[in-house]
Scaffold this motif. Structure first.
Motif, short mmCIF file in Angstrom:
data_model
loop_
_atom_site.label_atom_id
_atom_site.label_comp_id
_atom_site.label_asym_id
_atom_site.label_seq_id
_atom_site.Cartn_x
_atom_site.Cartn_y
_atom_site.Cartn_z
N ILE A 57 41.43 3.18 -19.11
CA ILE A 57 40.17 2.99 -19.84
C ILE A 57 39.42 1.85 -19.16
N HIS A 58 38.14 2.11 -18.85
CA HIS A 58 37.31 1.06 -18.26
C HIS A 58 35.90 1.19 -18.83
N GLY A 59 35.09 0.19 -18.58
CA GLY A 59 33.76 0.12 -19.15
C GLY A 59 32.80 1.20 -18.70
N GLY A 60 33.09 1.89 -17.63
CA GLY A 60 32.22 2.96 -17.15
C GLY A 60 32.42 4.28 -17.88
N MET A 61 33.36 4.31 -18.80
CA MET A 61 33.66 5.53 -19.55
C MET A 61 32.89 5.55 -20.86
N LYS A 62 32.45 6.74 -21.27
CA LYS A 62 31.82 6.89 -22.58
C LYS A 62 32.88 6.76 -23.66
N ALA A 63 32.48 6.32 -24.85
CA ALA A 63 33.41 6.26 -25.98
C ALA A 63 33.89 7.67 -26.31
N GLY A 64 32.97 8.63 -26.45
CA GLY A 64 33.32 10.03 -26.64
C GLY A 64 34.06 10.32 -27.93
N THR A 65 34.88 11.37 -27.87
CA THR A 65 35.68 11.78 -29.02
C THR A 65 37.11 12.03 -28.56
N ARG A 66 37.98 12.21 -29.53
CA ARG A 66 39.39 12.45 -29.21
C ARG A 66 39.61 13.83 -28.57
N ASP A 67 38.60 14.68 -28.61
CA ASP A 67 38.70 16.02 -28.03
C ASP A 67 37.91 16.16 -26.74
N ASP A 68 37.38 15.07 -26.22
CA ASP A 68 36.49 15.09 -25.07
C ASP A 68 37.16 14.41 -23.86
N PRO A 69 37.83 15.19 -22.99
CA PRO A 69 38.52 14.60 -21.83
C PRO A 69 37.60 13.70 -21.01
N GLY A 70 38.18 12.62 -20.51
CA GLY A 70 37.42 11.69 -19.69
C GLY A 70 36.74 10.58 -20.47
N THR A 71 36.97 10.55 -21.79
CA THR A 71 36.37 9.50 -22.61
C THR A 71 37.44 8.53 -23.09
N ARG A 72 36.99 7.35 -23.54
CA ARG A 72 37.94 6.33 -24.01
C ARG A 72 38.75 6.82 -25.21
N LEU A 73 38.10 7.47 -26.18
CA LEU A 73 38.82 7.93 -27.37
C LEU A 73 39.83 9.03 -27.04
N TYR A 74 39.51 9.85 -26.07
CA TYR A 74 40.46 10.89 -25.64
C TYR A 74 41.71 10.24 -25.05
N VAL A 75 41.51 9.26 -24.19
CA VAL A 75 42.64 8.57 -23.56
C VAL A 75 43.46 7.85 -24.62
N GLU A 76 42.79 7.22 -25.59
CA GLU A 76 43.50 6.57 -26.70
C GLU A 76 44.41 7.57 -27.41
N GLN A 77 43.88 8.75 -27.70
CA GLN A 77 44.66 9.78 -28.38
C GLN A 77 45.85 10.22 -27.53
N GLN A 78 45.64 10.40 -26.24
CA GLN A 78 46.73 10.80 -25.34
C GLN A 78 47.84 9.74 -25.32
N PHE A 79 47.44 8.48 -25.37
CA PHE A 79 48.41 7.39 -25.39
C PHE A 79 49.19 7.38 -26.70
N LYS A 80 48.50 7.57 -27.81
CA LYS A 80 49.17 7.63 -29.13
C LYS A 80 50.16 8.77 -29.19
N GLU A 81 49.80 9.91 -28.59
CA GLU A 81 50.66 11.09 -28.63
C GLU A 81 51.75 11.06 -27.56
N ALA A 82 51.79 9.99 -26.77
CA ALA A 82 52.77 9.79 -25.71
C ALA A 82 52.60 10.77 -24.54
N SER A 83 51.43 11.37 -24.41
CA SER A 83 51.14 12.16 -23.21
C SER A 83 50.95 11.22 -22.02
N ILE A 84 50.57 10.00 -22.33
CA ILE A 84 50.43 8.93 -21.35
C ILE A 84 51.50 7.89 -21.65
N GLN A 85 52.26 7.51 -20.63
CA GLN A 85 53.30 6.51 -20.82
C GLN A 85 52.76 5.10 -20.60
N ILE A 86 51.93 4.95 -19.58
CA ILE A 86 51.37 3.64 -19.27
C ILE A 86 49.85 3.75 -19.27
#
Length: 102
Positions: A57-86
């Motif tokens: 996650i970096h400042g150049g990314m849109k906040a977006g939604t949890r269903d919108d790949p490439g956005t901060r909220l999507y990455v947050e959701q992936q991390f919560k679901e353990a699809s992302i380890q780091i």
């Protein structure tokens, strides 16, 4: 000289990850903050090459939604679901997303 310091820090990071069992236990998760996007890109590349599922996650990314790949909220959701380890993030990760799962 600068490159040697960077490699020393990277070696230390790898040692800590080994000692904490991150290579053996893919269910463990880690959030790394960095100040600069160049450092974020470098860490994402190295961690990925070591076999980790890495998000960022970096400042150049849109906040977006949890269903919108490439956005901060999507990455947050992936991390919560353990699809992302780091998750590697700049201070943008502290703005408008919930990282309590860390």
């Amino acid at each position: 000289m600068e490159e040697a310091r960077v490699e020393a820090k990277l070696s230390k990071l790898k040692l800590v990850l080994q000692n904490e069992g991150f290579f053996e236990h893919s269910d463990q998760r880690l959030l790394l903050f960095t100040e600069f996007k160049d450092t974020l890109d470098y860490l994402v590349e190295k961690l990925t090459s070591w076999g980790f599922r890495v998000g960022f996650i970096h400042g150049g990314m849109k906040a977006g939604t949890r269903d919108d790949p490439g956005t901060r909220l999507y990455v947050e959701q992936q991390f919560k679901e353990a699809s992302i380890q780091i998750l590697v993030a700049t201070e943008a990760a502290g703005e408008g997303i919930n990282l309590q799962s860390c």
